[in-house]
Design a protein around this motif. Structure first.
Motif, PDB file in Angstrom:
ATOM      1  N   ALA A  93      -8.582  14.772   3.740  1.00  0.00           N
ATOM      2  CA  ALA A  93      -7.691  15.624   3.789  1.00  0.00           C
ATOM      3  C   ALA A  93      -7.150  15.434   2.169  1.00  0.00           C
ATOM      4  CB  ALA A  93      -6.171  14.809   4.646  1.00  0.00           C
ATOM      5  N   LYS A  94      -6.571  16.509   1.635  1.00  0.00           N
ATOM      6  CA  LYS A  94      -6.050  16.838   0.565  1.00  0.00           C
ATOM      7  C   LYS A  94      -4.347  16.940   0.484  1.00  0.00           C
ATOM      8  CE  LYS A  94     -10.560  17.901  -1.339  1.00  0.00           C
ATOM      9  NZ  LYS A  94     -11.410  18.642  -1.414  1.00  0.00           N
ATOM     10  N   HIS A  95      -3.877  16.146  -0.328  1.00  0.00           N
ATOM     11  CA  HIS A  95      -2.167  16.447  -0.251  1.00  0.00           C
ATOM     12  C   HIS A  95      -1.600  16.539   0.981  1.00  0.00           C
ATOM     13  CE1 HIS A  95      -2.601  16.560  -4.609  1.00  0.00           C
ATOM     14  NE2 HIS A  95      -3.800  17.423  -4.578  1.00  0.00           N
TER      15      HIS A  95
ATOM     16  N   ILE B 107      -0.971   7.769   8.248  1.00  0.00           N
ATOM     17  CA  ILE B 107       0.206   7.225   7.548  1.00  0.00           C
ATOM     18  C   ILE B 107      -0.110   7.585   6.172  1.00  0.00           C
ATOM     19  CG2 ILE B 107       1.349   5.107   6.759  1.00  0.00           C
ATOM     20  CD1 ILE B 107       0.477   4.042   9.600  1.00  0.00           C
ATOM     21  N   ALA B 108      -1.285   7.229   5.644  1.00  0.00           N
ATOM     22  CA  ALA B 108      -1.547   7.888   4.157  1.00  0.00           C
ATOM     23  C   ALA B 108      -1.303   9.216   3.905  1.00  0.00           C
ATOM     24  CB  ALA B 108      -3.290   7.536   3.980  1.00  0.00           C
ATOM     25  N   MET B 109      -1.884  10.188   4.784  1.00  0.00           N
ATOM     26  CA  MET B 109      -1.504  11.608   4.596  1.00  0.00           C
ATOM     27  C   MET B 109      -0.163  11.913   4.444  1.00  0.00           C
ATOM     28  SD  MET B 109      -4.534  13.031   7.294  1.00  0.00           S
ATOM     29  CE  MET B 109      -3.542  14.777   7.414  1.00  0.00           C
ATOM     30  N   ALA B 110       0.640  11.282   5.409  1.00  0.00           N
ATOM     31  CA  ALA B 110       1.900  11.409   5.406  1.00  0.00           C
ATOM     32  C   ALA B 110       2.931  11.316   4.007  1.00  0.00           C
ATOM     33  CB  ALA B 110       2.988  10.598   6.295  1.00  0.00           C
ATOM     34  N   HIS B 111       2.170  10.463   3.350  1.00  0.00           N
ATOM     35  CA  HIS B 111       2.566  10.181   1.718  1.00  0.00           C
ATOM     36  C   HIS B 111       2.184  11.368   0.669  1.00  0.00           C
ATOM     37  CE1 HIS B 111       2.773   6.033   3.180  1.00  0.00           C
ATOM     38  NE2 HIS B 111       3.695   5.681   2.394  1.00  0.00           N
TER      39      HIS B 111
ATOM     40  N   LEU C 122       0.744  -1.309  -0.008  1.00  0.00           N
ATOM     41  CA  LEU C 122       0.069  -0.109   0.108  1.00  0.00           C
ATOM     42  C   LEU C 122       0.920   1.326  -0.146  1.00  0.00           C
ATOM     43  CD1 LEU C 122      -2.964   1.027   0.023  1.00  0.00           C
ATOM     44  CD2 LEU C 122      -2.730   1.017   2.594  1.00  0.00           C
ATOM     45  N   SER C 123       1.880   1.137   0.774  1.00  0.00           N
ATOM     46  CA  SER C 123       2.704   2.416   0.774  1.00  0.00           C
ATOM     47  C   SER C 123       3.454   2.453  -0.402  1.00  0.00           C
ATOM     48  CB  SER C 123       3.858   2.012   2.000  1.00  0.00           C
ATOM     49  OG  SER C 123       4.748   3.246   1.852  1.00  0.00           O
ATOM     50  N   GLY C 124       3.810   1.397  -1.241  1.00  0.00           N
ATOM     51  CA  GLY C 124       4.437   1.808  -2.527  1.00  0.00           C
ATOM     52  C   GLY C 124       3.511   2.135  -3.435  1.00  0.00           C
TER      53      GLY C 124
ATOM     54  N   ARG D  48      -5.467   7.213  -3.872  1.00  0.00           N
ATOM     55  CA  ARG D  48      -6.444   7.892  -3.034  1.00  0.00           C
ATOM     56  C   ARG D  48      -6.806   6.633  -2.045  1.00  0.00           C
ATOM     57  NH1 ARG D  48      -9.983   7.397  -7.596  1.00  0.00           N
ATOM     58  NH2 ARG D  48      -7.798   6.654  -8.370  1.00  0.00           N
ATOM     59  N   TYR D  49      -7.099   7.145  -0.673  1.00  0.00           N
ATOM     60  CA  TYR D  49      -7.145   6.210   0.500  1.00  0.00           C
ATOM     61  C   TYR D  49      -8.521   6.797   1.287  1.00  0.00           C
ATOM     62  CZ  TYR D  49      -6.682   3.451   4.685  1.00  0.00           C
ATOM     63  OH  TYR D  49      -6.743   2.807   5.594  1.00  0.00           O
TER      64      TYR D  49
END
Lengths: 416, 333
Positions: free
Chosen positions: B271-273, B200-204, B140-142, B234-235
């Motif tokens: 959250a966006k970007h 964690i997703a936002m940190a990407h 997922l992180s990739g 998108r998550y």
């Protein structure tokens, strides 16, 4: 076109001619040069349309290939060693789903101890994954096998692994006759998938299957491999007709006609074995070799035909099934069912050079009936004895590899 | 949209539902010609939050993509209850490969579609919390990092329900699971563990991250619709109560989800970007006990005698969420 070229580059350029649509890879030696070259092809737009996906692991690489193939794209990746094992779960899945992914395996040992050099431990560990396994003896064959691999994979809708010896082949510069685009286009039609993920015709792929049908699914996977025993030589014949050179097929006999002793082997070590055989033939020894280009499916019938007249068979293995002996030996013994006695020689583990002199000595021992049923070629007995003595003295002797290296004077510090 | 006018009647709650909305803003589920991506007749448990969430999410994605969606599924309840061979509940192209690779498989599908010039077809990947926060996190992180054009939806029921309710990296503190039993000095799951995957997703810094629950299905649909307006990774993290694992009544699934939000334990935001752009404010904060008491997985907090300290620690988590995300009406962040 004849070129003086690195093996990896020859494979990469040939794969590019096969027009893959999705390439994904994670770096691991000695596979890296292949995907480096392909990434350049994609970036230079020499290969369009093609998506090059840099992934975070080999598990992801095979997963991306699964998704791409299921969506109807021609998918390719390459790996080696730990990377192949890291993919293991996805390897079984790719074959179970019937996805014609082609992958190069730059054969390398499996740790621990970590070792980046060549043997066949990696691909042999995945022999039951349902992938077709082809082994290249030379860089010319490695390149040619990839064109055939896409044909075989897509005809059968099953994945194919092309195994080439790491460093020995991947990093060797030699003359390779590369095909050109019209030639490959003529031999390899565009990928026509059996099923795709298309909103116009929705299908569910990868459903859960219970005991009522799972056995039948596995049986059909076996039938597909049996079909491959017909298809692989047919594709090799067509390749010979089209391009005028031998590559692929099931087995490669060398001076076996009247041979009393036949060495069975896979990959680049066949070159050394053939040289040793030439020397011994000149001295009147009746020795031949049988290369296995196809290991999965196992060409049992062809093997039986080829070795019918021999008095003994030696299987020279570059992998080792710990606690048993050789992985290939087991299949050879089953195929022959006692018709010819079989001995195993484990050689070339972790990059140990398999020399012409060692092979010659081994063949002479075999011809004279002096070879043990399981022989480790060029084993350093003194190192083994020292470690066994250490084990006898102390219940915990520390890591074996570090002890051996200390005995050799490679590491100075005291360990354990 | 083919739907019927329905007379409004008061349901005695703060929810006014679909019926007062303008026709164009009604739930996709109110449309008798909706896509029905996940058919009825599947084998989910009664009251399954995941089945409800998946149906609304996929139908909303289908609406947004004009019917051109491919779904990739991780191993888990959703996969098992929807596709016992030779049956399938999916009316859309659907692919299941493994437990930990749905994000990477979706990447492969998206890459293939791009190579084939089919950019009108959109890819949705889905997994439970185990397949997302634990075994699938690397893939997922990739996928996030490469910004692959995939909407990944995590259906979070806060444990490995498909294998018999074992703890996951998403299991909340003090919750009882089969691997965090209600025994010992600190029964249930440990405090201080677990992963906040939306953060964690936002940190990407991917284009869009949102949370939602099956208590606010219009909000869920809106978030899927907005997610589909973006290209790239998108998550969407959806809280889906599990009657089996949470030991809650099947008819309480939506209620429990609502209490998770109203207590502050599950912040609903967008959250966006990498920056929070919207939060769903709480009208009345409810004490966490109201949420915990409906669930047998927290029964050990109330009997044989109340564990007030543990409940206070959970309340502190809710209060911190309320502060951190500015969840109370009138709060400014």
């Amino acid at each position: 076109m004849l070129r003086q070229i690195e093996g990896s580059r020859a494979v990469a350029d040939t794969v590019a001619l096969c027009r893959p649509e999705v390439i994904c890879a994670y770096p691991i030696s000695p596979q890296t040069h292949i995907v480096e070259a392909l990434s350049a092809h994609v970036k230079e737009k020499a290969l369009t349309p093609c998506e090059f996906v840099n992934v975070e692991s080999e598990f992801a690489a095979m997963s991306v290939a699964i998704g791409a193939s299921a969506a109807g794209a021609r998918a390719y990746t390459a790996t080696a060693s730990q990377g192949l094992l890291y993919m293991a779960e996805a390897l079984f899945n790719a074959s179970g789903l019937g996805l014609p992914i082609v992958m190069t395996v730059a054969n390398r040992a499996i740790g621990a101890p970590i070792n980046i050099w060549n043997d066949h431990s990696d691909s042999m560990s995945q022999r039951d994954s349902g992938w077709i396994q082809l082994y290249a003896a030379t860089n010319q064959e490695a390149a040619d096998l990839h064109v055939q691999a896409f044909r075989i994979a897509e005809d059968l809708s099953t994945p194919v692994m092309v195994c080439m010896d790491g460093f020995v082949l991947t990093h060797a510069y030699e003359e390779v006759d590369l095909l050109d685009q019209p030639a490959v286009d003529g031999f390899l039609p565009p990928y026509e998938p059996r099923q795709i993920l298309d909103p116009a015709e929705p299908v569910s792929i990868g459903a859960m299957v219970g005991p009522e049908a799972f056995t039948e699914v596995r049986y059909l996977a076996h039938l597909k491999q049996i079909q491959a025993l017909e298809l692989i030589p047919a594709v090799a014949d067509e390749f010979r007709t089209s391009f005028g050179r031998d590559a692929g097929g099931l087995v490669r006999p060398y001076r076996t006609e009247d041979a009393e002793t036949i060495v069975v082997a896979l990959g680049s070590v066949l070159g050394t074995i053939q040289d040793a055989i030439d020397d011994l033939r000149a001295e009147g020894q009746r020795i031949g070799a049988l290369g296995l280009t196809t290991f999965r499916p196992f060409p049992a019938e062809r093997l039986r035909q080829q070795v019918r007249g021999a008095r003994r068979l030696i299987v020279l293995e570059k992998a080792f099934s710990v606690g048993v002996g050789g992985a290939v030996t087991a299949d050879v013994v089953t195929a022959l069912n006692g018709a010819v006695p079989v001995q195993t020689v484990v050689a070339g583990l972790g990059g140990r050079a398999v020399t012409r002199a060692s092979v010659r000595g081994m063949l002479l021992d075999a011809a004279a009936g002096r070879l043990d049923p399981l022989t480790f070629l060029d084993l350093d007995d003194s190192l083994i004895e020292r470690e066994l003595a250490r084990l006898a003295r102390r219940r915990r002797s520390g890591p074996t590899a570090e002890n051996l290296l200390r005995d050799l004077g490679v590491v100075a510090s005291r360990i354990g | 949209m083919a739907s019927q006018e329905i007379k409004f009647y008061q349901v005695g709650s703060h929810a006014v539902g679909n019926r007062l909305l303008d026709m164009s803003r009604r739930s996709i589920q109110a449309d008798m010609h909706r896509t029905n991506s996940l058919n009825s007749g599947h084998r989910a448990c009664r009251g399954c939050g995941e089945a409800l969430g998946a149906r609304y999410a996929l139908d909303a994605a289908m609406r947004a993509a004009a019917g051109r969606v491919v779904a990739v599924n991780a191993t888990g309840c959703l996969e098992v209850f929807s596709t016992p061979y030779p049956e399938t509940s999916w009316q859309i192209p659907w692919l299941h490969s493994l437990f930990g690779n749905s994000a990477a498989v979706a990447t492969g599908v998206a890459a293939a579609l791009r190579a084939k010039g089919r950019e009108d077809v959109r890819v949705v990947a889905q997994g439970g919390d185990g397949g997302t926060v634990d075994i699938g996190l690397s893939c997922l992180s990739g996928m996030f990092e490469r910004n692959d054009d995939v909407l990944y939806i995590c259906y979070d029921n806060e444990a490995y329900m498909n294998t018999g309710v074992q703890r996951s990296g998403s299991t909340p503190p003090a919750a009882r699971t089969s691997t965090t039993p209600a025994v010992g000095d600190e029964p249930g799951n440990a405090f201080g563990q677990g992963k906040n995957l939306p953060m964690i997703a936002m940190a990407h810094e991917i284009p869009y991250v949102a949370t939602a629950t099956v208590a606010q299905l219009r909000d869920l649909e809106d978030k899927v619709r907005r997610a589909m307006e973006f290209r790239g990774a998108r998550y969407l993290h959806i809280l889906v109560p599990c009657p089996l694992g949470w030991v809650s009544a099947a008819e309480h699934t939506v209620r429990v989800a609502r209490l998770a939000v109203e207590s502050g334990l599950f912040p609903v935001f967008e959250a966006k970007h990498g920056e929070i752009t919207d939060v769903t404010r709480i009208r009345r904060q409810v004490p966490v006990e109201d949420y915990l008491k409906l669930q047998g997985r927290y029964a050990h907090l109330f009997k044989p005698q109340p564990r007030t300290n543990t409940i206070a620690r959970i309340q502190a988590i809710a209060d911190r969420n309320i502060r951190r995300f500015g969840l109370l009406t009138g709060d400014t962040r």
